[in-house]
Motif scaffolding. Structure first.
Motif, mmCIF file in Angstrom:
data_model
loop_
_atom_site.group_PDB
_atom_site.id
_atom_site.type_symbol
_atom_site.label_atom_id
_atom_site.label_comp_id
_atom_site.label_asym_id
_atom_site.label_seq_id
_atom_site.Cartn_x
_atom_site.Cartn_y
_atom_site.Cartn_z
ATOM 1 N N UNK C 49 0.812 -1.205 0.000
ATOM 2 C CA UNK C 49 0.000 0.000 0.000
ATOM 3 C C UNK C 49 0.854 1.268 0.000
ATOM 4 N N UNK C 50 2.059 1.150 0.487
ATOM 5 C CA UNK C 50 2.929 2.328 0.559
ATOM 6 C C UNK C 50 3.254 2.909 -0.805
ATOM 7 N N UNK C 51 3.194 2.050 -1.822
ATOM 8 C CA UNK C 51 3.496 2.541 -3.167
ATOM 9 C C UNK C 51 2.545 3.648 -3.601
ATOM 10 N N UNK C 52 1.360 3.703 -2.981
ATOM 11 C CA UNK C 52 0.376 4.715 -3.359
ATOM 12 C C UNK C 52 0.826 6.116 -2.960
ATOM 13 N N UNK C 53 1.731 6.145 -1.997
ATOM 14 C CA UNK C 53 2.214 7.427 -1.465
ATOM 15 C C UNK C 53 2.690 8.364 -2.569
ATOM 16 N N UNK C 54 3.324 7.764 -3.582
ATOM 17 C CA UNK C 54 3.930 8.568 -4.646
ATOM 18 C C UNK C 54 2.931 9.279 -5.535
ATOM 19 N N UNK C 55 1.669 8.873 -5.485
ATOM 20 C CA UNK C 55 0.708 9.441 -6.431
ATOM 21 C C UNK C 55 0.003 10.685 -5.922
ATOM 22 N N UNK C 56 0.259 11.081 -4.717
ATOM 23 C CA UNK C 56 -0.383 12.290 -4.208
ATOM 24 C C UNK C 56 0.384 13.515 -4.666
ATOM 25 N N UNK C 57 -0.311 14.589 -4.906
ATOM 26 C CA UNK C 57 0.350 15.852 -5.209
ATOM 27 C C UNK C 57 0.945 15.962 -6.591
ATOM 28 N N UNK C 58 0.619 15.043 -7.496
ATOM 29 C CA UNK C 58 1.095 15.170 -8.870
ATOM 30 C C UNK C 58 0.029 15.873 -9.705
ATOM 31 N N UNK C 59 0.453 16.379 -10.881
ATOM 32 C CA UNK C 59 -0.525 17.080 -11.715
ATOM 33 C C UNK C 59 -1.408 16.110 -12.483
ATOM 34 N N UNK C 60 -0.997 14.869 -12.603
ATOM 35 C CA UNK C 60 -1.793 13.887 -13.351
ATOM 36 C C UNK C 60 -2.980 13.409 -12.500
ATOM 37 N N UNK C 131 -13.891 11.084 -4.550
ATOM 38 C CA UNK C 131 -13.415 12.011 -5.566
ATOM 39 C C UNK C 131 -12.677 13.149 -4.876
ATOM 40 N N UNK C 132 -11.371 13.227 -5.138
ATOM 41 C CA UNK C 132 -10.580 14.349 -4.643
ATOM 42 C C UNK C 132 -10.272 15.276 -5.789
ATOM 43 N N UNK C 133 -9.388 16.263 -5.534
ATOM 44 C CA UNK C 133 -9.089 17.219 -6.592
ATOM 45 C C UNK C 133 -8.312 16.550 -7.726
ATOM 46 N N UNK C 134 -7.445 15.589 -7.410
ATOM 47 C CA UNK C 134 -6.654 14.969 -8.471
ATOM 48 C C UNK C 134 -6.655 13.444 -8.403
ATOM 49 N N UNK C 135 -7.573 12.885 -7.663
ATOM 50 C CA UNK C 135 -7.626 11.428 -7.603
ATOM 51 C C UNK C 135 -9.065 10.938 -7.506
ATOM 52 N N UNK C 136 -9.256 9.696 -7.920
ATOM 53 C CA UNK C 136 -10.521 8.994 -7.696
ATOM 54 C C UNK C 136 -10.156 7.635 -7.111
ATOM 55 N N UNK C 137 -10.763 7.300 -5.972
ATOM 56 C CA UNK C 137 -10.573 5.973 -5.409
ATOM 57 C C UNK C 137 -11.892 5.225 -5.548
ATOM 58 N N UNK C 138 -11.856 4.051 -6.159
ATOM 59 C CA UNK C 138 -13.065 3.238 -6.238
ATOM 60 C C UNK C 138 -12.832 1.950 -5.471
#
Lengths: 357, 357, 357, 357, 357
Positions: C49-60, C131-138
């Motif tokens: 799960x820690x790998x998800x850490x990298x996806x926060x705060x990116x423009x994508x 739904x966040x500003x730059x992510x969607x978790x389903x």
């Protein structure tokens, strides 16, 4: 009965013309006055309408209760002296009104229905009420005991009602009328439970009649109760100096009772609807039972009768050796009974398996 | 049973007069107090009402749980010391109230219903609740376990509830009451599925009774559940300093549960309605089957019996050569059986084609 | 089955405590990540799960799809790192939620239902979405193909979705779930038409069962579909920076689909209601037919059998000249047949005139 | 009959094109004028339309009553001289309008329905009304007496109507039309009570026909009455200088009558719905009775006939001593009757116990 | 048939992707243009889509009517040149849309349904409409005559439509589509009256089928008609420069027609519901009649047959003087007939009294 009372006014009458209702009411009209404040109480039956003159403009609360609608002049007099709109007076005499609450310049006009469970079934009576700053006028069609609890409370010296204003008196009277719904509903509730018990025992036509009659009464009650909710909700929420903030808390309580009455009526209505369905199913069920008995009896005995009929035929055994040789057999008759018993038993077994016996 | 409890107050009683309910409740009245804050917990059963005096004006949250309604003086005392309106106290003792939420000057008054699926069917109990800034008073009719989960959570030292205020305690208690609906609904759901299975097998009168009984219970449940939605929606949305923003999120969750309960009740209601229709159709279907058996048996054997009857007649072949010459034929009797078999087979073929066999 | 899933939380659990659901879901939990922007695409299955850490705060835009509910720690981790409220996480694991949309401080929480027409009938699965500003978790309960079309569109380089934000992704996912209703409804529509054709041919008890089953499924579908309308209407109309104006046009389109689904469901419901009535009428009609055959057969042959019975009597013509002189007539037997034929023909004529033959 | 009148305008006609209705109305068109103020009254039948010119711009109130729709030029003339919109004029001639109230720049347009209980059943007629600042124009399809009470009141010199404006005249006319509903409803109420009494006596097919016919008429009445409520509510509440505050009090009274009409219609509708159910149950009940008679008769006599058949068999007692020895018994025949009587009595006892006799 | 058209877009297609519908429409696509102002009229069938370019930006009103949906490029071209949103274009091609009205930046998008009563029953077709400031684009699935009346009016030089703008043209087209409902409703009204007449004569299964079919069609019609009301209400009330105040008066008239359509549909629906009840009652009534005939016949002749059977027994009068002495009586046979006649007459009298004969 269906709630469509003949309207009193003849066609062609201008609105606001007062006419005594044709159908009911007492012969004479009686006027009772209760005038009270925290430290003062006066009860009196007024003979001449002019005596009412003295009660205007005093600091005490005056409750004028008029019983009977036949003295049209009295109402003209009231209209003049208390500034009551002629349309409101017309509604007082036209007893087929829908419960309603209307505000006029200097008074509130309230129409309610008093319900009773008499020996002849549901009875309703129109109660009209005028609420002014220091008086309440109530008009009843016939003498009744709906307001007795309020009178009792006024007579008891230290009750809250003695210290409160005309608005609290109006609330107390409205509450007394709403409270009369509960015993009536209780009677219908008991009646519904009686019918429910009878429903599967013996669904005869009287029961059908009773269900339909209850349904009809509940429709009438609902039509009466529904606008009461609006009346009391209107009194509670409306902006008016006639009703004080402290009284509104009590009106909210009374409103809750109205909602409860509607709740119960809706439940009863759904129940009677369901009862009709249960009734129909129950009748079908009983017919099923009747049919099973017929089918079992006929199916067992008709084939047996056929066999007996065969050996009652007159084909002549002497004419040909093919003709009914069974008749000459040594054990023909016992054999016949053996066949009958086996066949009958097979039938009974078949019907038992089908659960019809 | 139909939800119309006898109202406690005698007619003629002024509103706000407290009277112990006549019908149920324990003999004695017991008072439990739980006083807690993040780092403090005190549980106690109070013997004399005066002991409650100490719990006012402290920073900790005080939960006073009163079980039993018979000590009228206790409620007068509570009214005086916690500033509770007499109308609210009257509603506490009049256990036939509709669930409601009312705001008074310094406290909120909440009436809810606790539902249980007892051995005697659906049972309901009125729970009254007063929410002040630092206290919650709950009143139960009879001792019960509805609040045990909340007590457990308070006792566990680090639970969120220990750090939160009186409003969160009120939410937890309300939520515990709403949660009790789910096992009750589950029981009805199972019952409905049982009936559905029985519906086509053996539509007897007990089944009809059961469907009607479920329908009735669902009507009662619906009448109880519906106002709960308003109660909790009111708590969630109302502007009041008594309820904090963080608690509102939890109340929204609780509101969702209410909506879910209403959804399930509506579905069940539609299902029981449909079940009555299926029942009626099913009864008709079975009658059809019964009738077919009767018709087939009767239609086959009645004509055959007639033919056998013909040859049982006593027309004398000797009197005239026109009289029943068949009786003297060599193969008259075998011919009779041939006719019977052909006719019977034709009938059976006919009924088979009609799909009745 | 009746839509009342057992709620996961044990009584006495504080709200916001996470518990893995007892009943279904895969053993392991798998996490897929799709990270994309107009010119960039990364698809990956995440082991830790820690790998998800990298996806926060990116423009994508990052889409995290979690399949399976059994890893409670994962959800605690998500709650912590994405700032998700514990009540929302609890709803994710409690799969009996009503579809809803809630806004929290920095994200939107959406609960929807995926419907499928499996071999065992209607199957539903809860899909939760953040739904966040730059992510969607389903979050899905079990692996499924509902989101495959959206994946396909993301993979195709030049699709509109690649240039749009997280809100458009959320719309695409919601739309994919709503679109799944249509083939399900189509199946019910076909089923209803099949039943309609069978209704008059052969109204057996299986048909009754099927109508009731469809009615039940439609009730469940309606209960599921109805709140979806609110969910999407809420997303479309609500003031929030998370959803851009361009996306709202698409949400309005999706809302129209919801309304269409409700329309179709209402029509189907009315049709199944009418089908039950037609069924009952049809059963009655067939019973009518059965009764007519019985009545015609019995009414023709019972009188004839009586006449045959008369001439089977043993009154002795020799004892008296009044005793059955017909038996000695020259044409007695032909006369008997003439009477039988005339009587039978009269009966048949009578029943024909009544339209029973 | 079903309330779908053929629309007068041919397809392809531009809106606002006037066409005389094809179906009904008098041959000629007549115009009556009543012009009055407190001290002045003029009644006149106008021959040429130009005579109306003189009545514009006077201080008195002018009521122009047009009877008949065939003179299209007259309506063009009215449109021009009174500034009436062509769409409103088209609605006057298209007699299938829904009751409505529309405000145009300088006048109000009101469409109402006059109901009558003619010998051929319920009859409705469209009444159109234009209310200007000092005139009211009414258009009737056929001559009728609906407005006679108003005429009478105008003629009586000192009536309130003589001192009031055109708005009060419009109110009086609207009120006269609403009042016509009551006798019609009363007739339906009586009819419903008649049917209720007949329902359990003799549920024949005429009764079924009558219930359906009443249901249909009530549907039509409801469709007519419902928009009247909106019309009068609109007149009462709308901001317009055409209607004075004093008149609004009267309109409120008229609105109450509308609500009462709707109430009664709903009650009647529920009653007729319930009557159909009672009818069906009643038919089933009677069938039950018929079946009981058949079952009792058949079940008693079929077994007895079988026994008689047995002893009619021709097994030869001489061929074997096993063959029907009963026939030779000294008391065989009395024994037979004894068996028959016992068996028959047992059957009757059985059916009595089942309550079928 | 049940109103669930297969949606054209394949799953996985991005929203806004245009695809020609698979099922219906003409092979080729034809484009007609009518360009007009008060003094100018040009009608033309356009071969190449580029010719449309010339009609933008002129002061005259341009009506572009596209028939057929198969030329996807044409719609892309229209989208580009008239600035139409791709979602709107997708809705044009997806012919299963719900009637709706959406406002885009520079144009209005309207979806309506054209209804027809074809030989194969109710047929519906989707009509899409774009309203710009100086143009109206309509798209039809198949060639039809719905718009012919409007074309006629445009061709007539002095009609109001020639002087009005694009909004009036849109109104005229919408009104033409709404007007098509009336003849369809009239057909259903006639059909309902036919069924009502047949209902009591001969309630066969075709009739049941027809009632169900009408009910189904009315459900579909209602689902179509209902959103039209919103569409036209939206056009009338919405704030937009595209629609002028004068046109709104006409839209209000059109809205009234929609309300009238809904009124009629509701009435028809109630009537068909009542017809099913009447049908069921009527079937029961006929069964009653059938049962009465059977019961009367069986009840009269079964006892008589028993008596005849008794005297057919072979008890030997010679074996004992107790054995059937009646057979030797001088008047035994006439006495038998006397008993038969008396018994039969008693039965007939009994059934007459019960009103079964």
């Amino acid at each position: 009965m269906l709630g469509l009372k003949k309207r009193a006014s003849r066609p062609g009458t201008a609105p606001g013309t007062l006419q005594a209702p044709a159908r009911r009411g007492t012969e004479g009209v009686s006027i009772e006055v209760i005038d009270y404040s925290a430290g003062h109480l006066e009860e009196k039956t007024v003979a001449a309408v002019d005596e009412l003159r003295g009660y205007r403009g005093k600091s005490s609360v005056t409750w004028i209760n008029v019983v009977g609608l036949h003295d049209v002049d009295l109402f003209y007099w009231l209209g003049e002296h208390f500034g009551i709109h002629s349309l409101a007076l017309e509604d007082v005499l036209n007893v087929g009104q829908r419960p309603k609450q209307e505000d006029y310049a200097n008074h509130d006009f309230i129409v309610m229905k008093q319900v009773d469970m008499g020996s002849a079934g549901l009875a309703t009576e129109q109660i009209s009420m005028f609420l002014g700053s220091d008086y309440v006028i109530t008009v009843q069609e016939i003498p009744g005991d709906a307001f007795d609890p309020v009178r009792e409370r006024i007579r008891r010296g230290r009750a809250r009602i003695r210290g409160a204003g005309a608005d609290y008196l109006a609330y107390a009277l409205v509450d007394a009328l709403i409270d009369r719904f509960f015993p009536v509903l209780e009677r219908y509730g008991e009646h519904i439970e009686e019918i429910e018990e009878a429903l599967l025992d013996n669904p005869g036509s009287e029961l059908l009649n009773e269900i339909h009659a209850i349904k009809k009464d509940l429709l009438v009650l609902r039509r009466i109760a529904w606008p009461h909710r609006e009346v009391i909700g209107g009194l509670e929420r409306r902006e008016t100096p006639l009703i004080h903030a402290e009284t509104r808390v009590f009106l909210r309580d009374c409103y809750d009772h109205c909602v409860q009455i509607m709740d119960i009526l809706e439940t009863y209505r759904d129940l009677t609807g369901s009862m009709l369905d249960v009734y129909l199913s129950s009748v079908s069920l009983r017919m099923n039972e009747v049919m099973k008995v017929l089918t079992v009896m006929a199916s067992i005995f008709i084939p047996l009768t056929f066999i007996a009929g065969v050996y009652g035929m007159n084909f002549d055994p002497k004419a040909s050796r093919w003709n009914m040789p069974e008749l000459d057999w040594a054990y023909g008759y016992p054999a016949f009974w053996a066949v009958i018993v086996v066949l009958g038993a097979a039938m009974i077994w078949f019907f038992r398996r089908k659960d019809w016996l």
